[in-house]
Design a protein around this motif. Structure first.
Motif, PDB file in Angstrom:
ATOM      1  N   UNK A  14      25.828  26.135  58.346  1.00  0.00           N
ATOM      2  CA  UNK A  14      26.196  26.394  59.741  1.00  0.00           C
ATOM      3  C   UNK A  14      26.089  27.878  60.052  1.00  0.00           C
ATOM      4  N   UNK A  15      25.674  28.189  61.276  1.00  0.00           N
ATOM      5  CA  UNK A  15      25.519  29.584  61.679  1.00  0.00           C
ATOM      6  C   UNK A  15      26.837  30.224  62.083  1.00  0.00           C
ATOM      7  N   UNK A  16      27.755  29.439  62.644  1.00  0.00           N
ATOM      8  CA  UNK A  16      28.995  29.962  63.206  1.00  0.00           C
ATOM      9  C   UNK A  16      30.157  29.063  62.797  1.00  0.00           C
ATOM     10  N   UNK A  17      31.313  29.660  62.552  1.00  0.00           N
ATOM     11  CA  UNK A  17      32.514  28.897  62.222  1.00  0.00           C
ATOM     12  C   UNK A  17      33.713  29.417  62.988  1.00  0.00           C
ATOM     13  N   UNK A  18      34.786  28.641  62.958  1.00  0.00           N
ATOM     14  CA  UNK A  18      36.057  29.008  63.592  1.00  0.00           C
ATOM     15  C   UNK A  18      37.099  29.203  62.498  1.00  0.00           C
ATOM     16  N   UNK A  19      37.891  30.257  62.599  1.00  0.00           N
ATOM     17  CA  UNK A  19      38.923  30.518  61.594  1.00  0.00           C
ATOM     18  C   UNK A  19      40.128  29.621  61.810  1.00  0.00           C
ATOM     19  N   UNK A  20      40.663  29.119  60.707  1.00  0.00           N
ATOM     20  CA  UNK A  20      41.897  28.342  60.786  1.00  0.00           C
ATOM     21  C   UNK A  20      43.111  29.208  60.487  1.00  0.00           C
ATOM     22  N   UNK A  21      43.012  30.031  59.440  1.00  0.00           N
ATOM     23  CA  UNK A  21      44.156  30.832  59.017  1.00  0.00           C
ATOM     24  C   UNK A  21      43.677  31.969  58.123  1.00  0.00           C
ATOM     25  N   UNK A  22      44.519  32.994  58.017  1.00  0.00           N
ATOM     26  CA  UNK A  22      44.304  34.094  57.079  1.00  0.00           C
ATOM     27  C   UNK A  22      45.300  33.942  55.941  1.00  0.00           C
ATOM     28  N   UNK A  23      44.806  33.976  54.727  1.00  0.00           N
ATOM     29  CA  UNK A  23      45.683  33.852  53.556  1.00  0.00           C
ATOM     30  C   UNK A  23      46.740  34.958  53.541  1.00  0.00           C
ATOM     31  N   UNK A  24      47.906  34.696  52.976  1.00  0.00           N
ATOM     32  CA  UNK A  24      48.868  35.776  52.734  1.00  0.00           C
ATOM     33  C   UNK A  24      48.276  36.765  51.731  1.00  0.00           C
ATOM     34  N   UNK A  25      48.510  38.056  51.961  1.00  0.00           N
ATOM     35  CA  UNK A  25      47.903  39.062  51.091  1.00  0.00           C
ATOM     36  C   UNK A  25      48.713  40.348  51.138  1.00  0.00           C
ATOM     37  N   UNK A  26      48.503  41.178  50.137  1.00  0.00           N
ATOM     38  CA  UNK A  26      49.221  42.441  50.093  1.00  0.00           C
ATOM     39  C   UNK A  26      48.606  43.405  49.104  1.00  0.00           C
ATOM     40  N   UNK A  27      49.170  44.624  49.097  1.00  0.00           N
ATOM     41  CA  UNK A  27      48.732  45.679  48.191  1.00  0.00           C
ATOM     42  C   UNK A  27      49.941  46.238  47.449  1.00  0.00           C
ATOM     43  N   UNK A  28      49.785  46.398  46.137  1.00  0.00           N
ATOM     44  CA  UNK A  28      50.851  46.908  45.289  1.00  0.00           C
ATOM     45  C   UNK A  28      50.327  48.089  44.483  1.00  0.00           C
ATOM     46  N   UNK A  29      51.147  49.150  44.369  1.00  0.00           N
ATOM     47  CA  UNK A  29      50.771  50.318  43.570  1.00  0.00           C
ATOM     48  C   UNK A  29      51.513  50.293  42.238  1.00  0.00           C
ATOM     49  N   UNK A  30      50.765  50.394  41.161  1.00  0.00           N
ATOM     50  CA  UNK A  30      51.322  50.408  39.807  1.00  0.00           C
ATOM     51  C   UNK A  30      51.199  51.833  39.261  1.00  0.00           C
ATOM     52  N   UNK A  31      52.343  52.477  38.963  1.00  0.00           N
ATOM     53  CA  UNK A  31      52.359  53.828  38.401  1.00  0.00           C
ATOM     54  C   UNK A  31      52.772  53.749  36.936  1.00  0.00           C
ATOM     55  N   UNK A  32      51.806  53.933  36.046  1.00  0.00           N
ATOM     56  CA  UNK A  32      52.068  53.967  34.607  1.00  0.00           C
ATOM     57  C   UNK A  32      52.212  55.432  34.204  1.00  0.00           C
ATOM     58  N   UNK A  33      53.404  55.808  33.706  1.00  0.00           N
ATOM     59  CA  UNK A  33      53.689  57.207  33.377  1.00  0.00           C
ATOM     60  C   UNK A  33      53.880  57.356  31.864  1.00  0.00           C
ATOM     61  N   UNK A  34      52.982  58.148  31.261  1.00  0.00           N
ATOM     62  CA  UNK A  34      53.054  58.391  29.830  1.00  0.00           C
ATOM     63  C   UNK A  34      53.234  59.873  29.528  1.00  0.00           C
ATOM     64  N   UNK A  35      52.500  60.365  28.556  1.00  0.00           N
ATOM     65  CA  UNK A  35      52.634  61.759  28.142  1.00  0.00           C
ATOM     66  C   UNK A  35      51.243  62.351  27.940  1.00  0.00           C
ATOM     67  N   UNK A  36      50.941  63.424  28.660  1.00  0.00           N
ATOM     68  CA  UNK A  36      49.659  64.097  28.486  1.00  0.00           C
ATOM     69  C   UNK A  36      49.596  64.740  27.104  1.00  0.00           C
ATOM     70  N   UNK A  37      48.401  64.680  26.511  1.00  0.00           N
ATOM     71  CA  UNK A  37      48.242  65.273  25.183  1.00  0.00           C
ATOM     72  C   UNK A  37      46.762  65.477  24.903  1.00  0.00           C
ATOM     73  N   UNK A  38      46.471  66.134  23.807  1.00  0.00           N
ATOM     74  CA  UNK A  38      45.091  66.463  23.457  1.00  0.00           C
ATOM     75  C   UNK A  38      44.395  65.237  22.888  1.00  0.00           C
TER      76      UNK A  38
END
Length: 400
Positions: free
Chosen positions: A193-217
């Motif tokens: 089909x060339x054209x469609x109609x939307x029924x719904x938008x899925x639930x969605x989100x963005x999450x930030x993950x901060x992993x904190x360690x130790x800088x070293x050589x």
């Protein structure tokens, strides 16, 4: 119109688009929109949140029919995501005028600002502000990767950030909003089909993950002595894939920031952003919960601290059933198109506005299903079919 807009913000190496909010490329897109409005004798205006409007008729009369989309892009995005909807809106208006359709209701075309959220990390900023889904205080705290705040960026582009915020009077004038968009998937290609109609938008989100360690050589620090945040991050990326498969969802770590970001340094911080979506809220909750639990276990095993922050979330959006059914009747009665109804995992301005005004969406076939990439495409015949379908819908709504 399409040829005029194609070069704007296109990167010479990637051939993708970098039309980020309140940048010179964004200003060029806005200038193009205003030119299209003026050329048609439409009333052009920019609202308090930086969204552009082009009006045929007086919107103060109310019960307006509005169409449009956005012109900004993700980093190295494709040409169709957003701009197809705006170009098609002007083309559909041209078609209505060619048909001699009397505009008995005000007709508006809109370009919503910062839909992709590529610069400040939050999608649909323009429509969220307008709908009261983003407070001015939270908007003022948005910052890009260079430390520039949203207010500073708006001021630099010549817009006053002091007036941003909910705009219920403007939304109250709108009787229906219909957004045309290239499909971000292959459902239409698979169905033929060339054209469609939307029924719904899925639930969605963005999450930030901060992993904190130790800088070293990197050369002198024994593996056993390291607190390397890259390891639990990498394991979390793989765990996200497994969880998404298990719960019939999608989960993507598509953005990462590393400190101190040196080739010969063990990182002190790895910050990754998760985007996750699912057809059902329970599945989304399950997949994100499993990813977080797994990430904490990996972090603990490597002696790394972890903070998880939900940066944005949009619950499931069911488009207005009455409007959706009316559009189906219009297209079924006035065209020879078969117009399937399909859901989508992508967020849109139409979804943000759905809590304030009746909204609906039309999709145009994308033969590869690729989106947010220079490979995004749509055939000219399908684009024309989308314009004619949008014109039929607008005519039907105006006459209703």
């Amino acid at each position: 119109m399409w040829r005029e807009l194609l070069p704007v913000g296109r990167h010479p190496d990637s051939h993708g688009y970098r039309r980020f909010a309140w940048t010179p490329a964004d200003a060029d897109c806005r200038g193009w929109f205003e030119e299209q409005a003026v050329a048609r004798g439409l009333r052009h205006e920019v609202d308090r949140n930086g969204n552009q409007w082009a009006w045929a008729g007086d919107p103060a009369l109310g019960d307006a029919v509005v169409t449009g989309s956005h012109l900004d892009s993700v980093p190295d995005g494709g040409a169709f995501d957003g701009p197809l909807g705006v170009v098609s809106s002007f083309a559909a208006l041209d078609e209505l005028l060619r048909r001699g359709v009397p505009l008995d209701r005000p007709l508006g075309i809109v370009n919503f600002g910062d839909e992709e959220g590529a610069r400040f990390g939050l999608a649909c900023v323009g429509s969220r502000l307008t709908a009261g889904r983003l407070s001015p205080e939270d908007a003022h705290r948005l910052t890009d990767g260079d430390g520039v705040t949203l207010p500073r960026a708006m001021e630099a582009a010549g817009h006053d950030p002091g007036s941003i915020g909910a705009d219920p009077e403007r939304l109250a004038r709108i009787g229906a909003f219909v957004e045309l968009h290239v499909e971000q998937g292959r459902a239409l290609d698979l169905s033929g089909d060339a054209v469609g109609i939307a029924s719904a938008i899925w639930p969605h989100g963005r999450w930030r993950f901060d992993f904190r360690g130790e800088a070293n050589h990197a050369g002198t620090t024994r593996l056993a002595d390291r607190r390397d945040p890259m390891l639990p991050y990498a394991e979390t990326v793989l765990a996200a894939r497994r969880a998404a498969l298990l719960h019939r969802a999608v989960a993507t770590f598509g953005k990462i920031a590393v400190e101190p970001n040196g080739v010969n340094a063990v990182p002190s911080l790895v910050r990754g952003w998760l985007d996750s979506r699912a057809a059902e809220q329970d599945d989304l909750d399950a997949v994100v919960g499993e990813i977080q639990d797994t990430a904490r276990s990996y972090a603990e095993a490597h002696g790394v601290a972890l903070d998880v922050t939900r940066e944005s979330f949009t619950p499931v959006v069911e488009f207005d059933h009455a409007l959706r059914d009316e559009i189906g009747r219009i297209l079924g009665r006035d065209t020879d198109l078969t117009v399937p109804v399909l859901g989508t995992g992508a967020g849109h301005d139409a979804g943000i506005l759905s809590g304030s005004v009746p909204t609906a969406m039309l999709f145009v076939r994308n033969p590869t299903g690729v989106s947010h990439s220079p490979a995004e495409s749509a055939a000219e015949d399908d684009c024309v079919a989308g314009v004619l379908a949008l014109a039929d819908v607008l005519e039907g709504l105006i006459r209703a």
